[in-house]
Design a protein around this motif. Structure first.
Motif, mmCIF file in Angstrom:
data_model
loop_
_atom_site.group_PDB
_atom_site.id
_atom_site.type_symbol
_atom_site.label_atom_id
_atom_site.label_comp_id
_atom_site.label_asym_id
_atom_site.label_seq_id
_atom_site.Cartn_x
_atom_site.Cartn_y
_atom_site.Cartn_z
ATOM 1 N N UNK A 116 -5.272 -2.894 -4.488
ATOM 2 C CA UNK A 116 -4.266 -1.690 -4.213
ATOM 3 C C UNK A 116 -4.205 -0.601 -5.257
ATOM 4 N N UNK A 117 -3.737 -1.393 -6.572
ATOM 5 C CA UNK A 117 -3.731 -0.785 -7.947
ATOM 6 C C UNK A 117 -5.043 0.130 -8.357
ATOM 7 N N UNK B 128 -5.586 -1.702 0.069
ATOM 8 C CA UNK B 128 -6.196 -0.957 -0.541
ATOM 9 C C UNK B 128 -6.463 0.725 0.071
ATOM 10 N N UNK B 129 -6.664 0.367 1.481
ATOM 11 C CA UNK B 129 -6.811 1.413 2.528
ATOM 12 C C UNK B 129 -5.436 2.018 2.624
ATOM 13 N N UNK C 109 -1.999 7.934 -0.986
ATOM 14 C CA UNK C 109 -2.016 8.882 -2.117
ATOM 15 C C UNK C 109 -2.829 10.229 -1.632
ATOM 16 N N UNK C 110 -3.610 10.076 -0.689
ATOM 17 C CA UNK C 110 -4.266 11.250 -0.155
ATOM 18 C C UNK C 110 -3.101 12.232 0.697
ATOM 19 N N UNK D 208 0.915 -1.392 0.056
ATOM 20 C CA UNK D 208 -0.114 0.236 0.026
ATOM 21 C C UNK D 208 0.866 1.376 0.036
ATOM 22 N N UNK D 209 1.626 1.166 0.958
ATOM 23 C CA UNK D 209 2.722 2.347 0.964
ATOM 24 C C UNK D 209 3.246 2.643 -0.534
ATOM 25 N N UNK D 210 3.925 1.672 -1.093
ATOM 26 C CA UNK D 210 4.857 1.954 -2.333
ATOM 27 C C UNK D 210 3.583 2.178 -3.389
#
Length: 820
Positions: free
Chosen positions: A322-323, A358-359, A365-366, A138-140
């Motif tokens: 996540x993508x 995904x979270x 991204x936010x 998620x981070x990457x």
């Protein structure tokens, strides 16, 4: 020896007494065996324990070394050799075996966790490793998506001009920092200069237009050429959308390098270049590929996933979610997309981890805030008018258009891609990209709706016309006596700007439909989500304006009388654009549930779920009437990937005996016997055939099945035995039984391969309906299935045989399934 048996049992001590050597000598001798070159002290002591136990319980074992070689002490440790359990490239994994291996591994960790605190801590770390991997993915993925968004924004504007105060600023960012920008001219500021202003000090006139036109084309060609060159030289797998291959990999197929580090790097860089070049493609599909590359990289850091292909695919399913989460700012839609469209095996545990990945990706991204609007959604909309039941009819018409567009696009694109594969056109991928880019740039620049980025175009088409909008689409004739609030503007007659925009949108729609057919599938990263949405949004906006003007001029008609009174705000054209975008995307991909969720997460239009659902379902029905395949399934079949789609139905009345090999007139099935073949016989069989495995029978006369041995594991086992075990020669007997066969004196050391034998291969009888066999292959993920009658082996059915039979029953070319 007799006195030893009545004394208290001390395995280590007794073993040393009986062998007559010291502990250091034992360790030295074991280390001299290359089998245990890296053995730890614990392993050595375990070996001595086993040796002492065997010697204590069976004194005759001391002299057993001469009995057929079965007393080789190396057999007791039974350590696995390197690469066993792995798969060759372009082969299918065995889901049942991977599941069994993971169960054994988990059982071993659970039992060891009770032995010490350290083992208990290791078991906790193993349990939490899945969540750690999801966090890292998620981070990457979120970070890469944010960087791509920022880079695309800057490089897209670079084709038209540059910011003098800071060249790395996009047009919008440059004018944000200016103190001289007015609201009416918010897109103009002294710090941002077009190339004509910078080079020849002219902003208007024919010469300035031609110079800007020329540089726009040159920048587009430069970006596209650099992208296709990087893909061709460094990472050929970085081209295309990636979703067809991800679907195939998640179904159990091995494509080595497709999710590698080079692919991740090159796809990230070239994705920025191709989107900035102005080609009719999007970054959303390739972002799923990028996220899966991240998932593959992090899963390789944990043995729980790196050594088990089935567990690795659970990680990749979550990475796909996540993508989509970072591509659209839709975490819930990402999870549903992975479940509905991509994943083959999706247990409940994977659902939770997909949601977590995904979270984290959406939160990352936010935090980067690439859109500068402090929102996660890409196209935030805020409509002030509810929809009415009478509007369902145009919504359904948009669904019909989306289904027809999806069918047209799939057939034309597949025909073009097949021509590319079968003609000389496929030998010149760089030239093809350059030509398509040049045509796109030349045709796109004169039309303001094709010149801007596709994401900006969709955002403008989705927007409602407020009092402060300056778009041509909002050029309505206002009533000077209007005193309504700003957010409640009544329907008004269209002005000249709206009619001009309608013509430009119609031309842009035709251009997008045609150019997208030729663009998707080139040797560059190319997504299809955004171009499909753009086609639907343009068609929807034009329909919306038409309904709006019809309601304004004919409000006394019966269909408008009950809900559209004079002076009321009845119709929202932006809503029609949103519904059209959903319809076209659904027609191309055949998505339904995940599409609707992605759309309302993408726009924030939660109260418009029913129109979106109506359009999505209609587009799927219309498109399915012409063919069941979506664009991704069509590309899977075009490339010949062995993918068994769970959505397909098999209704033909055939039996397993009709499909199994060998058939009448073919050579008999190649088999291994349990204890009568030599190493040379096995090696000759492997050399003369290309099968992925061999059934093991009691004898060639009885053909009673006892198991199945994989080709790769046979090769590795024999190779390791020759290198690491003394006495194994070409004449050595290979046996798969628990006990060695009786051999004459002075026979070479036999080779025991029972550990690589699958003792429970899946079998069906020869009269099993193929409908059942196909269902078994789908739900259990089998590589092969053995056909028997009363325990006697008759033949074998592989996944490739099933796919060929299904293609033959559908009147397609059965040889289109290229891979094993």
């Amino acid at each position: 020896m007799t006195s030893l048996l009545v004394q208290p049992y001390h395995p280590r001590k007794d073993a040393i007494k009986i062998t007559g050597i010291g502990l250091n000598d034992v360790a030295l001798q074991v280390f001299q065996k290359t089998w245990f070159r890296n053995a730890s002290k614990t392993k050595l002591l375990e070996f001595i324990d086993k040796l002492g136990f065997l010697l204590h319980t069976d004194p005759n074992m001391v002299n057993a070394g001469d009995m057929n070689g079965s007393g080789n002490l190396m057999d007791f440790l039974d350590e696995p050799f390197p690469d066993v359990g792995t798969y060759e490239d372009f082969h299918t994994i065995d889901w049942l075996r991977e599941k069994s291996r993971d169960t054994d591994r988990h059982r071993k960790i659970t039992s060891k966790s009770k032995e010490s605190i350290w083992e208990f801590i290791k078991s906790l770390l193993d349990a939490w490793s899945g969540w750690v991997v999801m966090l890292l993915i998620g981070l990457l993925a979120g970070t890469l998506a944010g960087v791509i968004d920022l880079a695309v924004d800057w490089m897209t504007d670079l084709k038209e001009g540059v910011c003098l105060s800071a060249f790395w600023y996009s047009h919008e960012q440059c004018c944000w920092t200016s103190n001289e920008t007015t609201f009416d001219d918010r897109d103009k500021c002294p710090q941002w200069q077009k190339w004509s202003e910078l080079l020849v000090s002219q902003s208007e006139g024919a010469s300035a237009y031609i110079l800007n036109y020329f540089l726009y084309i040159m920048w587009a060609l430069c970006f596209a050429f650099l992208a296709v060159s990087l893909v061709r030289v460094f990472a050929p797998y970085a081209c295309g959308s990636g979703i067809p291959e991800i679907k195939t990999i998640l179904s159990g197929f091995i494509i080595r390098g497709y999710l590698g580090k080079w692919t991740l790097l090159i796809k990230t860089v070239t994705l920025v270049l191709v989107v900035s070049s102005g080609l009719s493609l999007g970054k959303e599909g390739p972002l799923v590929h990028v996220a899966c590359c991240c998932g593959n990289f992090f899963s390789s850091l944990f043995s729980k996933y790196s050594k088990n292909e089935g567990k690795r695919r659970e990680v990749l399913s979550a990475a796909a979610a996540a993508g989509v989460s970072v591509a659209f700012g839709a975490p819930i839609g990402g999870v549903l997309f992975s479940l509905e469209e991509v994943s083959y095996y999706f247990p409940l545990k994977t659902l939770w981890r997909s949601f977590f990945a995904a979270l984290v990706a959406a939160f990352t991204l936010r935090s980067i805030n690439p859109f500068g609007n402090s929102r996660l959604v890409l196209f935030y909309v805020e409509y002030h008018t509810p929809w009415y039941m009478a509007e369902l009819f145009p919504f359904i018409l948009l669904g019909v258009f989306g289904g027809l567009w999806g069918t047209l696009f799939i057939r034309c694109n597949i025909a073009w891609c097949r021509r590319r594969k079968t003609t000389r056109l496929g030998k010149y991928p760089v030239l093809e990209v350059i030509v398509i880019t040049a045509i796109t740039a030349i045709v796109a620049y004169p039309n303001p709706y094709t010149r801007r980025s596709t994401s900006e175009l969709i955002s403008e088409l989705f927007n409602d016309c407020g009092a402060l909008e300056s778009s041509q689409l909002c050029d309505y004739i206002n009533d000077p006596n209007m005193t309504r609030p700003v957010d409640d503007i009544p329907d008004r007659p269209a002005g000249p700007g709206v009619y001009s925009a309608m013509w430009q949108l119609a031309l842009a729609l035709v251009f997008k439909i045609v150019i997208t057919i030729f663009t998707f599938g080139m040797k560059i990263p190319s997504g299809l989500f955004i171009p499909s949405m753009a086609v639907g949004a343009m068609a929807g906006r034009m329909v919306g304006i038409g309904v709006e003007q019809l309601a304004y001029h004919h409000h006394d008609w019966i269909i408008f009388r009950n809900w559209c009174r004079p002076g009321a705000d009845c119709v929202t054209p932006g809503l029609y654009a949103m519904v059209g975008a959903a319809a076209c995307l659904g027609g191309v991909t055949r998505m339904t549930v995940s599409l609707v969720v992605i759309m309302f997460e993408l726009t924030g239009g939660l109260e418009y779920i029913v129109p979106l659902m109506a359009a999505a379902v209609t587009s799927k029905w219309v498109a399915d009437a012409f063919g069941k395949e979506g664009i991704y399934e069509a590309h899977i079949h075009l490339n010949g990937y062995p993918f068994l789609d769970v959505k397909d139905e098999f209704t033909h009345r055939t039996l397993a005996t009709d499909v199994m090999r060998p058939r009448r007139g073919e050579a008999p099935l190649s088999v291994l016997t349990q204890d009568s073949m030599t190493v040379e016989d096995v090696e000759t069989l492997i050399k003369e055939t290309d099968y992925n495995g061999f059934p093991v029978v009691v004898s060639k006369d009885s053909e009673r099945l006892i198991g199945f041995a994989q080709r790769r594991e046979l090769i590795l086992a024999i190779k390791n035995a020759r290198q690491r075990q003394d006495g194994v020669v070409s004449n050595s007997i290979v046996y798969f039984t628990e006990d060695p066969p009786e051999l004459p004196p002075n026979s070479p050391h036999p080779l025991k391969l029972r550990r690589i034998l699958n003792l429970s291969p899946f079998t069906v009888t020869d009269h099993t309906p193929m409908e059942t066999v196909v269902d078994i292959f789908r739900k259990l993920g089998l590589r092969q299935c053995l056909v028997t009658r009363s325990g006697r082996l008759l033949g074998i059915i592989t996944k490739k045989d099933v796919l060929r039979h299904m293609a033959q029953m559908a009147n397609q070319d059965p040889e289109s399934i290229m891979f094993n």
